[in-house]
Write an enzyme that holds these catalytic residues in place. Structure first.
Site, mmCIF file in Angstrom:
data_model
loop_
_atom_site.group_PDB
_atom_site.id
_atom_site.type_symbol
_atom_site.label_atom_id
_atom_site.label_comp_id
_atom_site.label_asym_id
_atom_site.label_seq_id
_atom_site.Cartn_x
_atom_site.Cartn_y
_atom_site.Cartn_z
ATOM 1 N N LYS A 226 -44.803 -37.925 50.447
ATOM 2 C CA LYS A 226 -45.176 -37.257 49.211
ATOM 3 C C LYS A 226 -45.309 -35.773 49.500
ATOM 4 C CE LYS A 226 -48.654 -37.760 45.655
ATOM 5 N NZ LYS A 226 -49.497 -38.720 44.953
ATOM 6 N N HIS A 260 -41.889 -37.650 44.185
ATOM 7 C CA HIS A 260 -42.546 -37.094 45.362
ATOM 8 C C HIS A 260 -41.797 -35.975 46.068
ATOM 9 C CE1 HIS A 260 -45.438 -40.733 46.057
ATOM 10 N NE2 HIS A 260 -45.496 -40.228 44.840
ATOM 11 N N ASP A 294 -45.795 -39.708 36.803
ATOM 12 C CA ASP A 294 -45.620 -41.151 36.644
ATOM 13 C C ASP A 294 -45.478 -41.597 35.195
ATOM 14 O OD1 ASP A 294 -45.528 -42.276 39.371
ATOM 15 O OD2 ASP A 294 -47.509 -41.368 39.568
HETATM 16 C C1 RNT Z 1 -48.729 -42.238 44.755
HETATM 17 C C2 RNT Z 1 -47.648 -43.171 45.181
HETATM 18 C C3 RNT Z 1 -48.039 -44.606 45.300
HETATM 19 C C4 RNT Z 1 -48.877 -45.112 44.156
HETATM 20 C C5 RNT Z 1 -49.026 -46.619 44.106
HETATM 21 C C6 RNT Z 1 -50.126 -47.043 43.213
HETATM 22 O O1 RNT Z 1 -48.288 -40.994 44.509
HETATM 23 O O2 RNT Z 1 -46.539 -43.031 44.353
HETATM 24 O O3 RNT Z 1 -46.898 -45.366 45.468
HETATM 25 O O4 RNT Z 1 -48.400 -44.692 42.931
HETATM 26 O O5 RNT Z 1 -49.150 -47.117 45.363
HETATM 27 ZN ZN ZN Z 2 -44.945 -44.398 44.653
#
Ligand code: RNT
Ligand code: ZN
Length: 416
Positions: A226, A260, A294
């Site tokens: 990330k 990410h 998201d």
């Molecule tokens: C967070 C990541 C991770 C989460 C999940 C809930 O930035 O994307 O994958 O969203 O594990």
């Molecule tokens: Zn994720």
């Protein structure tokens, strides 16, 4: 409408594309659907709010508050999604029963997930994928888990990771399909750190410990990088370079979440780069609006581009497709269904392209013809083939939303 499909089939055939074959291939591609869209990523093991630099926004009524509610919602939502489906679970969705208050995340066992297995089999899923949960827990010290300088904290989270590998092996065996275990940690710093290497060395050590023993037949470990999180803007321990090198050295899998990266970096281009070196690549398909927000996955260009890379590289078994988004501002069932169906629509779009012909034009440097063909096929009747796919899989057509509204009225609106 059968006629629409018959016409579509002819129009695709004129480009040398077999729509029947596309439908058959689509039905075989599993999509791992995340459980956490249904309850705003809260889980059932004690947390009542989200942490770790990720956030849901909105308070649309109907959030699932118990395993029973979440299972009912998944059953309903998945019934509106065609094709092969897997369920992606987080460790925080453990069903603790009498162990509540007695075991912590470093002591979870397969038993705490058995009801999920029973449920997933009941609704005909292809398998379960799993994620250790390194957030939403009091043992995160100063926001850190596997990279913590506090040894008891680091150890606790290593133990959690180990338990998850054990649970995943059982999940794999239960479905006779390997279980993907994705490791994502939020660890990072809001402001410029004084030590960037130390946390990464501690993370490396922790991962080594988690991966010391695991069942290679049934578990596929992955690491998810990330660039930043909310409140963790200056530094992320698990960065892209860190995990890509780690995965390569340890012969495990990289998981690419398309929220990410920097906004002009595309996961669609990273897939073939990794396929040159790795036998498997895992995805978290999401939609970031200005940041890793998201949002629900829509049928946008980058989604189609991702699907093309999976299909064109003959990688439908190498790329493990998972979804990862959470919108709390709209009906959560509709969010699930829209995103999952769009992923599948994008795959169908890619399966219906004259891929071999396009590659040939590229290799022959006929870029004008390539551009022309690429543009012409964009307006072919994808909908005619999609509708036929839904009909053949006995899945609701474009009127699926009416069913969601009824469910909202009868079930979701009664939760408060
Ligand atoms: C967070 C990541 C991770 C989460 C999940 C809930 O930035 O994307 O994958 O969203 O594990
Ligand atoms: Zn994720």
């Amino acid at each position: 409408m059968k006629e629409y499909f018959e016409i579509a089939k002819k129009l695709y055939a004129a480009y040398g594309v077999d729509a029947e074959q596309a439908i058959e291939r689509l039905a075989e591609i599993p999509v791992s659907i995340h459980c956490w869209q249904g309850d705003d990523v809260i889980g059932f093991d004690g947390s009542d709010s989200l942490s770790g630099g990720i956030q849901t926004t909105g308070n649309y009524p109907g959030r699932a508050r118990t395993p029973e509610e979440l299972m009912a919602d998944i059953r309903f939502a998945f019934g509106l999604i065609p094709g092969k489906k897997r369920l992606n679970l987080h460790a925080s969705y453990a069903i603790l029963g009498a162990d509540r208050g007695k075991v912590d995340r470093d002591g979870y066992t397969y038993r705490h997930f058995e009801p999920w297995v029973k449920f997933a089999k009941e609704i005909g899923l292809d398998g379960i994928d799993f994620n250790p949960t390194f957030f939403g827990h009091p043992k995160m010290k100063d926001g850190l888990s596997l990279s913590s300088p506090d040894e008891p904290t680091r150890r606790f989270w290593v133990e959690h990771g180990k338990r998850c590998m054990e649970i995943a092996a059982e999940l794999g065996k239960a479905f006779n399909k390997p279980c993907l275990v994705n490791i994502w940690i939020p660890d990072g710093y809001k402001d410029v750190p004084a030590d960037r290497l130390g946390p990464r060395l501690r993370l490396k050590k922790s991962l080594d410990e988690i991966l010391e023993h695991y069942d290679r037949e049934w578990v596929i470990p992955a690491v998810e990088s990330k660039v930043f999180g909310i409140g963790l803007e200056s530094y992320t321990v698990g960065s892209n370079e860190f995990y890509q090198n780690y995965a390569a050295k340890k012969n495990i899998c990289c998981l690419l979440d398309n929220g990410h990266y920097h906004p002009l970096e595309y996961v669609s281009d990273k897939i073939p780069a990794l396929l040159a070196f790795y036998d498997k690549v895992a995805l978290h398909v999401t939609r970031g609006v200005r940041w890793d927000s998201d949002h629900v996955v829509l049928l946008e260009d980058e989604l189609k581009e991702i699907a093309k890379e999976i299909v064109r590289n003959d990688a439908t078994e190498k790329v493990l497709i998972g979804l990862d988004y959470f919108d709390a501002s709209i009906n959560r069932i509709a969010a699930w269904v829209t995103g999952a169906r769009n992923m599948q629509k994008a795959l169908l779009y890619a399966l219906l392209l004259p891929n071999a012909r396009m590659k040939e034009l590229q290799d022959n440097a006929d870029f004008t013809a390539l551009m022309n063909l690429g543009e012409e096929v964009k307006t072919l009747p994808l909908g005619g083939v999609w509708d036929e796919y839904l009909a053949r899989t006995h899945t609701a057509g474009s009127d699926w939303y009416n069913e969601v509204r009824k469910y909202e009225e009868n079930v979701l609106s009664k939760r408060n």
